[in-house]
Enzyme design. Structure first.
Site, short mmCIF file in Angstrom:
data_model
loop_
_atom_site.label_atom_id
_atom_site.label_comp_id
_atom_site.label_asym_id
_atom_site.label_seq_id
_atom_site.Cartn_x
_atom_site.Cartn_y
_atom_site.Cartn_z
N SER A 44 34.42 -47.80 -17.99
CA SER A 44 33.82 -47.46 -19.27
C SER A 44 34.82 -46.80 -20.20
O SER A 44 34.59 -46.72 -21.39
CB SER A 44 32.61 -46.56 -19.06
OG SER A 44 32.93 -45.51 -18.20
N GLU B 218 29.95 -55.60 -22.91
CA GLU B 218 31.17 -55.64 -23.72
C GLU B 218 32.21 -56.44 -22.94
O GLU B 218 32.41 -56.21 -21.74
CB GLU B 218 31.67 -54.22 -24.01
CG GLU B 218 30.74 -53.46 -24.96
CD GLU B 218 31.20 -52.03 -25.22
OE1 GLU B 218 31.24 -51.63 -26.38
OE2 GLU B 218 31.48 -51.30 -24.24
N HIS C 263 31.93 -54.80 -19.37
CA HIS C 263 31.33 -53.47 -19.34
C HIS C 263 29.81 -53.55 -19.48
O HIS C 263 29.30 -53.92 -20.54
CB HIS C 263 31.94 -52.59 -20.45
CG HIS C 263 31.44 -51.20 -20.41
ND1 HIS C 263 31.10 -50.49 -21.53
CD2 HIS C 263 31.18 -50.38 -19.36
CE1 HIS C 263 30.67 -49.30 -21.17
NE2 HIS C 263 30.71 -49.21 -19.87
N1 CAA Z 1 16.06 -50.34 -13.25
C1 CAA Z 1 15.41 -51.47 -13.54
N2 CAA Z 1 14.51 -51.58 -14.54
C2 CAA Z 1 14.23 -50.47 -15.25
C3 CAA Z 1 14.84 -49.24 -14.97
C4 CAA Z 1 15.78 -49.20 -13.92
N3 CAA Z 1 16.44 -48.08 -13.59
N4 CAA Z 1 14.35 -48.32 -15.84
C5 CAA Z 1 13.47 -48.97 -16.63
N5 CAA Z 1 13.42 -50.25 -16.28
C6 CAA Z 1 12.66 -51.32 -16.94
C7 CAA Z 1 11.18 -51.28 -16.80
O1 CAA Z 1 10.76 -51.98 -15.65
C8 CAA Z 1 10.76 -51.99 -18.07
O2 CAA Z 1 10.95 -53.39 -17.90
P1 CAA Z 1 10.31 -54.51 -18.86
O3 CAA Z 1 11.13 -54.48 -20.14
O4 CAA Z 1 10.46 -55.79 -18.11
O5 CAA Z 1 8.88 -54.11 -19.12
C9 CAA Z 1 11.77 -51.51 -19.09
O6 CAA Z 1 12.88 -51.12 -18.35
C10 CAA Z 1 11.24 -50.37 -19.87
O7 CAA Z 1 10.97 -49.36 -18.94
P2 CAA Z 1 9.82 -48.31 -19.05
O8 CAA Z 1 8.74 -48.82 -19.97
O9 CAA Z 1 9.42 -47.82 -17.72
O10 CAA Z 1 10.56 -47.09 -19.63
P3 CAA Z 1 11.07 -46.87 -21.06
O11 CAA Z 1 10.34 -47.65 -22.08
O12 CAA Z 1 11.12 -45.40 -21.14
O13 CAA Z 1 12.54 -47.46 -21.01
C11 CAA Z 1 14.87 -47.31 -20.70
C12 CAA Z 1 13.51 -46.94 -20.14
C13 CAA Z 1 15.07 -48.81 -20.60
C14 CAA Z 1 15.91 -46.59 -19.82
C15 CAA Z 1 14.93 -46.86 -22.20
O14 CAA Z 1 14.59 -45.51 -22.30
C16 CAA Z 1 16.30 -47.07 -22.80
O15 CAA Z 1 16.64 -48.14 -23.26
N6 CAA Z 1 17.11 -45.99 -22.84
C17 CAA Z 1 18.46 -46.04 -23.37
C18 CAA Z 1 19.38 -46.45 -22.27
C19 CAA Z 1 20.79 -46.55 -22.76
O16 CAA Z 1 21.15 -46.17 -23.86
N7 CAA Z 1 21.65 -47.07 -21.87
C20 CAA Z 1 23.06 -47.16 -22.14
C21 CAA Z 1 23.76 -45.99 -21.54
S1 CAA Z 1 25.49 -46.06 -21.83
C22 CAA Z 1 26.10 -46.89 -20.54
O17 CAA Z 1 25.44 -47.26 -19.61
C23 CAA Z 1 27.55 -47.20 -20.60
C24 CAA Z 1 28.42 -46.36 -19.81
O18 CAA Z 1 29.55 -46.75 -19.55
C25 CAA Z 1 28.07 -45.00 -19.41
#
Ligand code: CAA
Length: 316
Positions: free
Chosen positions: A119, A152, A140
């Site tokens: 990352s 990415e 990424h």
């Molecule tokens: N694994 C698998 N599926 C998951 C999951 C997990 N850990 N967490 C949530 N989900 C799925 C759910 O099953 C649901 O699936 P559908 O779309 O098929 O319905 C979907 O995600 C939405 O989940 P929820 O309704 O339970 O929960 P939510 O609406 O609160 O969403 C979230 C959870 C997807 C995490 C949302 O809050 C989100 O998009 N958050 C932002 C995450 C983000 O910014 N990620 C990038 C981080 S930076 C990075 O990763 C890069 C790095 O190098 C550090």
């Protein structure tokens, strides 16, 4: 050209997510652990993750079973030998990644692509000792991998354009959207996201608002799906710290300075969701601000009254 076989090296949060995403998209995948945990435990963790999605009605049990059957588990890096793409997703430490990449390349077949999920490290430097840098690139992924659409895609000056096209095709094959970015540490997203998350923890330390209020403010005011403190816990505070160190080293900019609480939480192994406790404590029915953070905030507030604010920064 369809990819039929992938190997993922390193099975932490990201590696496991990549394994799951590949298997759910119908690709055979070998999950290779590099730390000593037994691969039996890894298969249990991935099986449980698929099971949770079945329970939530996101997958049928047949889909989950078929996906699970596509995953082979191993702790032997030589198992990369039949993969068309090998994705390294080990800990964000330069020497560890470089050694894993060199070792993987030795056992891969010559036409296969080698990708790093780093990352924040410089992929050109990671590629320096590879025999086939034309087949090496950055892919990424984002957390949680099964859900987040973006990948990415970055090549070094040595990467063959056909390798980039093939890798982008693979991203689409597993239902993701590839976005081409320069091979600059942090690429596009983490270069912007890391200062934001660090600044959110700094704002918490400075008493701008309490943790829930800060997170709600960014959700409701900016339409983010989750607030920055919850997101830091999701990404992993150790990962955030590693990104901040790597980006500070690369760019030497104050925006990557770390608030002291971040280092303290990492030192106590309160790394966020994956350990059950980070800025929030997830062990109860609802997340609450961790008692460690509450105590640290009280101490920091006292420090602020008596010391210069610079003392609130962790050492570079
Ligand atoms: N694994 C698998 N599926 C998951 C999951 C997990 N850990 N967490 C949530 N989900 C799925 C759910 O099953 C649901 O699936 P559908 O779309 O098929 O319905 C979907 O995600 C939405 O989940 P929820 O309704 O339970 O929960 P939510 O609406 O609160 O969403 C979230 C959870 C997807 C995490 C949302 O809050 C989100 O998009 N958050 C932002 C995450 C983000 O910014 N990620 C990038 C981080 S930076 C990075 O990763 C890069 C790095 O190098 C550090």
């Amino acid at each position: 050209m369809t990819i039929r076989k992938v190997a993922v090296i390193g099975c932490g949060t990201m590696g496991r997510g990549i394994v799951e995403a590949c298997a759910l998209a119908g690709v055979d995948v070998t999950a290779i652990k590099v730390t000593p945990t037994k691969s039996g435990e890894l298969s249990q963790v991935i099986g449980d993750a698929l099971g949770r999605r079945v329970n939530r009605g996101k997958l049928t049990s047949t889909q989950a079973e078929q996906a699970f059957a596509r995953i082979a588990f191993s702790d032997d890096i030589r198992r990369v030998s039949d993969a068309e793409i090998v994705i390294e997703s080990v800990v964000e430490v330069f020497d560890v990644k470089r050694d894993v990449l060199l070792s993987a390349e030795k056992h891969m077949h010559v036409g296969a692509l080698l990708a790093t999920n780093t990352s924040s490290l410089k992929i050109e430097t990671l590629a320096a000792d590879l025999v086939r840098p034309s087949h090496f690139l950055g892919l990424h992924f984002f957390n949680p991998v099964p859900v987040m659409e973006l990948i990415e895609v970055a090549g070094t000056p040595a990467t063959d354009s056909r390798a980039l096209e093939r890798a982008s095709g693979f991203c689409r094959q597993i239902g993701k959207t590839p976005v081409a970015v320069a091979a600059s540490p942090g690429y596009a997203v983490n270069r912007l996201l890391t200062p934001y998350l660090l600044h959110a923890i700094d704002s918490l330390e400075r008493g701008v608002a309490d943790a829930h209020a800060l997170d709600n403010a960014m959700k409701l005011g900016c339409g983010h799906p989750m607030g920055p403190l919850a997101l830091a816990d999701l990404i992993g505070l150790d990962v955030l710290k590693a990104m901040a160190i790597a980006l500070a080293r690369e760019f030497g900019e104050d925006r990557y300075n770390r608030p002291r609480i971040l280092d303290e939480l990492v030192a106590t192994n309160d790394l966020g969701r994956k350990t059950g406790c980070g800025i929030y404590d997830y062990r109860g029915a609802e997340p609450v601000v961790s008692s460690f953070v509450l105590k640290a905030l009280a101490r920091v507030a006292l420090d602020r009254e008596t010391h210069h604010p610079q003392s609130l920064r962790a050492a570079p």
